[in-house]
Design an enzyme around this catalytic site. Structure first.
Site, PDB file in Angstrom:
ATOM      1  N   ARG A  50       0.859  -1.176   0.000  1.00 60.59           N
ATOM      2  CA  ARG A  50       0.000   0.000   0.000  1.00 60.59           C
ATOM      3  C   ARG A  50       0.901   1.234   0.000  1.00 60.59           C
ATOM      4  O   ARG A  50       1.993   1.209   0.566  1.00 60.59           O
ATOM      5  CB  ARG A  50      -0.899   0.026   1.233  1.00 60.59           C
ATOM      6  CG  ARG A  50      -1.800  -1.200   1.399  1.00 60.59           C
ATOM      7  CD  ARG A  50      -2.569  -1.130   2.709  1.00 60.59           C
ATOM      8  NE  ARG A  50      -3.475  -2.261   2.889  1.00 60.59           N
ATOM      9  CZ  ARG A  50      -3.146  -3.389   3.522  1.00 60.59           C
ATOM     10  NH1 ARG A  50      -1.920  -3.524   4.025  1.00 60.59           N
ATOM     11  NH2 ARG A  50      -4.024  -4.364   3.657  1.00 60.59           N
ATOM     12  N   LYS A  86      -1.889  -2.443   7.901  1.00 63.92           N
ATOM     13  CA  LYS A  86      -3.085  -2.020   8.629  1.00 63.92           C
ATOM     14  C   LYS A  86      -3.172  -2.726   9.968  1.00 63.92           C
ATOM     15  O   LYS A  86      -2.822  -3.896  10.088  1.00 63.92           O
ATOM     16  CB  LYS A  86      -4.350  -2.325   7.800  1.00 63.92           C
ATOM     17  CG  LYS A  86      -4.571  -1.380   6.634  1.00 63.92           C
ATOM     18  CD  LYS A  86      -5.893  -1.676   5.965  1.00 63.92           C
ATOM     19  CE  LYS A  86      -6.184  -0.695   4.841  1.00 63.92           C
ATOM     20  NZ  LYS A  86      -7.472  -0.984   4.174  1.00 63.92           N
ATOM     21  N   HIS A  90      -2.207   2.075  -6.090  1.00 62.57           N
ATOM     22  CA  HIS A  90      -2.957   0.886  -5.708  1.00 62.57           C
ATOM     23  C   HIS A  90      -3.152  -0.071  -6.882  1.00 62.57           C
ATOM     24  O   HIS A  90      -3.330  -1.281  -6.692  1.00 62.57           O
ATOM     25  CB  HIS A  90      -4.329   1.295  -5.146  1.00 62.57           C
ATOM     26  CG  HIS A  90      -4.854   0.346  -4.128  1.00 62.57           C
ATOM     27  ND1 HIS A  90      -4.383   0.295  -2.840  1.00 62.57           N
ATOM     28  CD2 HIS A  90      -5.807  -0.615  -4.215  1.00 62.57           C
ATOM     29  CE1 HIS A  90      -5.035  -0.639  -2.164  1.00 62.57           C
ATOM     30  NE2 HIS A  90      -5.890  -1.213  -2.976  1.00 62.57           N
ATOM     31  N   ARG A 113      -0.630  -2.796  -7.017  1.00 64.63           N
ATOM     32  CA  ARG A 113      -0.967  -3.842  -6.035  1.00 64.63           C
ATOM     33  C   ARG A 113      -1.952  -4.840  -6.638  1.00 64.63           C
ATOM     34  O   ARG A 113      -1.774  -6.055  -6.519  1.00 64.63           O
ATOM     35  CB  ARG A 113      -1.546  -3.158  -4.800  1.00 64.63           C
ATOM     36  CG  ARG A 113      -1.940  -4.031  -3.637  1.00 64.63           C
ATOM     37  CD  ARG A 113      -2.281  -3.104  -2.465  1.00 64.63           C
ATOM     38  NE  ARG A 113      -3.046  -3.763  -1.417  1.00 64.63           N
ATOM     39  CZ  ARG A 113      -2.516  -4.451  -0.422  1.00 64.63           C
ATOM     40  NH1 ARG A 113      -1.214  -4.595  -0.354  1.00 64.63           N
ATOM     41  NH2 ARG A 113      -3.276  -4.995   0.507  1.00 64.63           N
ATOM     42  N   HIS A 167      -3.801  -9.450   3.660  1.00 66.68           N
ATOM     43  CA  HIS A 167      -5.239  -9.633   3.834  1.00 66.68           C
ATOM     44  C   HIS A 167      -5.514 -10.787   4.794  1.00 66.68           C
ATOM     45  O   HIS A 167      -4.923 -11.859   4.647  1.00 66.68           O
ATOM     46  CB  HIS A 167      -5.912  -9.961   2.494  1.00 66.68           C
ATOM     47  CG  HIS A 167      -5.919  -8.823   1.529  1.00 66.68           C
ATOM     48  ND1 HIS A 167      -6.060  -8.991   0.174  1.00 66.68           N
ATOM     49  CD2 HIS A 167      -5.792  -7.482   1.725  1.00 66.68           C
ATOM     50  CE1 HIS A 167      -6.031  -7.816  -0.431  1.00 66.68           C
ATOM     51  NE2 HIS A 167      -5.860  -6.889   0.488  1.00 66.68           N
ATOM     52  N   TYR A 223      -9.472  -8.078  -5.346  1.00 64.91           N
ATOM     53  CA  TYR A 223      -8.330  -7.433  -5.989  1.00 64.91           C
ATOM     54  C   TYR A 223      -7.958  -8.075  -7.307  1.00 64.91           C
ATOM     55  O   TYR A 223      -7.273  -7.472  -8.120  1.00 64.91           O
ATOM     56  CB  TYR A 223      -7.103  -7.505  -5.067  1.00 64.91           C
ATOM     57  CG  TYR A 223      -7.018  -6.406  -4.055  1.00 64.91           C
ATOM     58  CD1 TYR A 223      -5.973  -5.494  -4.075  1.00 64.91           C
ATOM     59  CD2 TYR A 223      -7.971  -6.280  -3.063  1.00 64.91           C
ATOM     60  CE1 TYR A 223      -5.883  -4.483  -3.139  1.00 64.91           C
ATOM     61  CE2 TYR A 223      -7.898  -5.281  -2.115  1.00 64.91           C
ATOM     62  CZ  TYR A 223      -6.845  -4.382  -2.160  1.00 64.91           C
ATOM     63  OH  TYR A 223      -6.769  -3.394  -1.232  1.00 64.91           O
TER      64      TYR A 223
END
Length: 242
Positions: free
Chosen positions: A100, A124, A190, A193, A216, A225
């Site tokens: 990210r 995250k 993004h 990614r 994830h 994605y």
């Protein structure tokens, strides 16, 4: 109105007016609805309100479009558009690691282990994971690092004084400008990614491994994605169909 007096009608009215005044898409409007739902669920759990007024508002339907990864030719056009070693290193890094942009911003030179080709990133929820460099990405990154004369510990810096760390908006701007020069639409960090995830699955990588690389926890997020290659779909059909 006090929060505890807000009812379903108020929220429906607000959403309708918000859409009319701001001309937003139904996808954006449904995101707002989900925010309201989470907020009022929390209020209800804390005993600050009674029933969640958002519970009766159904999901707002919208057309689900496939967000496409970069094609091979598009990636090559973007590479050719890089006129500085920093921008080429940044492009290769985004694609190789699938990080990210917020994760890239935080990285320092000391975080990269060129011996193993591994980098530990903080994602995250303050969760660490390991991402990897391709030989090509490592080569351009090392070339870029050798050109630097600043003392900033960051991995990617401005190429002029005072050589500050590249911010999220700066990286996004660099990518947009590369897209304009290369004549490739919708270029943003993004999308690299998404491209990595799609290409890994296309070449046979297990979705669990792709999820680990992207950071994830839910495989459903990884599936969002990835664009399934129609070539692979056709090949599977021809192989297994009676």
């Amino acid at each position: 109105k006090p929060i505890y007096e807000i009812d379903t009608y108020d929220l429906r009215c607000y959403l309708a007016l918000y859409k009319e005044r701001n001309k937003v898409s139904n996808r954006t409007l449904d995101g707002l609805r989900r925010c309201f739902s989470s907020f009022f669920s929390w209020l209800s759990a804390e005993g600050l309100t009674g029933r969640n007024p958002c519970a009766a508002i159904a999901q707002i339907k919208y057309t689900k479009t496939v967000k496409k990864p970069f094609s091979g030719p598009e990636l090559e056009k973007l590479r050719a558009a890089c006129v500085t070693i920093r921008n080429r290193a940044l492009l290769e890094f985004l694609y190789a690691t699938g990080c990210r942009v917020s994760e890239v911003v935080q990285l320092n030179l000391s975080d990269v282990d060129f011996r193993t080709g591994e980098i530990t990133v903080l994602g995250k929820g303050d969760k660490e994971r390991v991402v990897y460099l391709t030989d090509v990405a490592a080569m351009y990154l090392q070339d870029y690092i050798r050109t630097r004369t600043d003392k900033n510990p960051c991995l990617f810096a401005w190429d002029r004084t005072p050589y500050n760390r590249l911010s999220k908006s700066a990286i996004e701007s660099i990518m947009r400008k590369l897209g304009a020069v290369a004549e490739v639409a919708n270029v943003h960090p993004h999308r690299y990614r998404r491209t990595l995830a799609t290409n890994l699955l296309d070449k046979g990588a297990a979705i669990q491994d792709v999820a680990a690389i992207l950071g994830h926890e839910d495989l459903k997020t990884t599936q969002i994605y990835c664009t399934i290659s129609q070539r692979n779909v056709k090949s599977s059909y021809q192989k297994y169909a009676a």
